[in-house]
Write an enzyme that holds these catalytic residues in place. Structure first.
Site, mmCIF file in Angstrom:
data_model
loop_
_atom_site.group_PDB
_atom_site.id
_atom_site.type_symbol
_atom_site.label_atom_id
_atom_site.label_comp_id
_atom_site.label_asym_id
_atom_site.label_seq_id
_atom_site.Cartn_x
_atom_site.Cartn_y
_atom_site.Cartn_z
ATOM 1 N N CYS A 1 -4.833 -11.599 -20.053
ATOM 2 C CA CYS A 1 -4.650 -10.813 -18.837
ATOM 3 C C CYS A 1 -4.387 -11.737 -17.657
ATOM 4 O O CYS A 1 -5.019 -12.806 -17.555
ATOM 5 C CB CYS A 1 -5.889 -9.948 -18.562
ATOM 6 N N HIS B 1 -2.381 -1.320 -21.890
ATOM 7 C CA HIS B 1 -3.123 -2.384 -21.191
ATOM 8 C C HIS B 1 -3.087 -2.127 -19.679
ATOM 9 O O HIS B 1 -4.101 -2.265 -18.991
ATOM 10 C CB HIS B 1 -2.510 -3.749 -21.523
ATOM 11 N N GLU B 2 -1.905 -1.724 -19.168
ATOM 12 C CA GLU B 2 -1.787 -1.499 -17.720
ATOM 13 C C GLU B 2 -2.476 -0.211 -17.274
ATOM 14 O O GLU B 2 -3.158 -0.207 -16.243
ATOM 15 C CB GLU B 2 -0.306 -1.477 -17.299
ATOM 16 N N HIS C 1 -6.084 -0.727 -16.709
ATOM 17 C CA HIS C 1 -6.449 -1.343 -15.424
ATOM 18 C C HIS C 1 -6.659 -0.272 -14.355
ATOM 19 O O HIS C 1 -7.522 -0.412 -13.481
ATOM 20 C CB HIS C 1 -5.351 -2.315 -14.947
HETATM 21 C C1 LIG Z 1 -1.636 -12.381 -19.697
HETATM 22 C C2 LIG Z 1 -0.278 -12.835 -20.178
HETATM 23 C C3 LIG Z 1 -0.455 -13.808 -21.328
HETATM 24 C C4 LIG Z 1 0.463 -13.498 -19.023
HETATM 25 C C5 LIG Z 1 0.506 -11.625 -20.717
HETATM 26 N N1 LIG Z 1 1.800 -12.061 -21.166
HETATM 27 C C6 LIG Z 1 2.085 -11.894 -22.473
HETATM 28 O O1 LIG Z 1 1.296 -11.330 -23.237
HETATM 29 N N2 LIG Z 1 3.224 -12.389 -23.033
HETATM 30 C C7 LIG Z 1 4.463 -12.540 -22.515
HETATM 31 C C8 LIG Z 1 4.738 -12.640 -21.151
HETATM 32 C C9 LIG Z 1 6.067 -12.748 -20.764
HETATM 33 F F1 LIG Z 1 6.401 -12.811 -19.487
HETATM 34 C C10 LIG Z 1 7.075 -12.797 -21.680
HETATM 35 C C11 LIG Z 1 6.753 -12.707 -22.997
HETATM 36 F F2 LIG Z 1 7.737 -12.735 -23.877
HETATM 37 C C12 LIG Z 1 5.477 -12.576 -23.431
HETATM 38 C C13 LIG Z 1 0.680 -10.512 -19.696
HETATM 39 O O2 LIG Z 1 1.597 -10.604 -18.889
HETATM 40 N N3 LIG Z 1 -0.158 -9.433 -19.746
HETATM 41 C C14 LIG Z 1 -0.024 -8.454 -18.690
HETATM 42 C C15 LIG Z 1 -1.295 -8.268 -17.874
HETATM 43 O O3 LIG Z 1 -2.172 -9.100 -17.816
HETATM 44 N N4 LIG Z 1 -1.335 -7.108 -17.254
HETATM 45 O O4 LIG Z 1 -2.405 -6.751 -16.522
HETATM 46 C C16 LIG Z 1 -1.158 -9.179 -20.791
HETATM 47 C C17 LIG Z 1 -0.520 -8.571 -22.044
HETATM 48 C C18 LIG Z 1 -1.581 -8.365 -23.133
HETATM 49 C C19 LIG Z 1 -1.096 -7.226 -23.962
HETATM 50 C C20 LIG Z 1 -0.104 -6.481 -23.155
HETATM 51 C C21 LIG Z 1 0.109 -7.194 -21.865
HETATM 52 ZN ZN LIG Z 2 -4.183 -7.279 -17.487
#
Ligand SMILES: CC(C)(C)[C@H](NC(=O)Nc1cc(F)cc(F)c1)C(=O)N(CC(=O)NO)CC1CCCC1
Ligand SMILES: [Zn+2]
Length: 183
Positions: free
Chosen positions: A110, A153-154, A157
């Protein structure tokens, strides 16, 4: 522009509150906020900009992560088939879901959590999500696979739920009942 310093980290009260629905039609301020949130995600996936501003590559962002307890969330990523998911959504709601569960085999992280939390995060395999988009149009999305995980996930939140709240405390890698891994 939104940078990592604008993103609140675990322990901040905004992350465990249930956020307020926003008034429709969207105010200019709320539209601009959604646009800024999408721009952050685009910037974070642009190597040059991410390096320059030290951004973590993100696929989704919810307003509470900016300390704003409004039901606003942004999504920006391409799935394995190259389909682009670019959404600024208001008042999203999971209106129906599969019995079956799914989880990312690599676990979740996250943008608001600066540590590695291991374990499977069981989620609905398929969901139907209803929301209002940035042009004040109602959207109804049927999601499965990785996109379904990101949107859930969003939405969590917006209800004050963190991904690790779903991890089995006794056995983090226990495969949930009728769940399938998403690689
Ligand atoms: C927490 C983080 C590791 C930064 C995660 N990114 C991710 O899972 N992979 C990723 C990111 C890219 F941009 C391009 C790509 F191909 C792969 C993420 O953005 N989130 C979103 C977040 O924290 N929202 O509050 C967490 C993810 C966990 C499962 C779904 C979203
Ligand atoms: Zn998150």
């Amino acid at each position: 522009m939104i940078t990592m310093k604008d993103i609140v980290r675990e322990g901040h009260p905004a992350l465990t509150k249930v956020s307020e629905e926003v008034e429709l039609p969207l105010s200019t301020a709320n539209k601009d906020l959604l646009q800024e949130m999408i721009q952050f995600l685009k910037n974070s996936q642009n190597e040059e900009i991410a390096k320059k501003y030290d951004l973590r590559a993100g696929v989704g962002l919810a307003a509470p992560q900016l300390g704003i307890n409004k039901k606003l969330m942004a999504i920006y990523f391409q799935d394995e088939n190259g389909k682009l998911y670019e959404y600024g959504l208001a008042n999203p709601k999971v209106v129906s879901h599969s019995v079956g569960k799914a989880y990312l085999s690599g676990g979740e992280g996250c943008l608001s959590v600066d540590r590695h939390v291991e374990g499977y995060v069981p989620r609905h395999a398929r969901i139907t999500l209803r929301a209002t988009d940035m042009d004040n149009n109602p959207v109804s999305l049927r999601l499965k696979g990785y996109p379904s995980i990101v949107f859930q996930h969003e939405v969590d939140h917006l209800n004050g739920i963190m991904f690790y709240d779903h991890i089995n405390k006794d056995n983090p890698f226990e495969v949930p009942e009728n769940a399938r891994p998403i690689e």
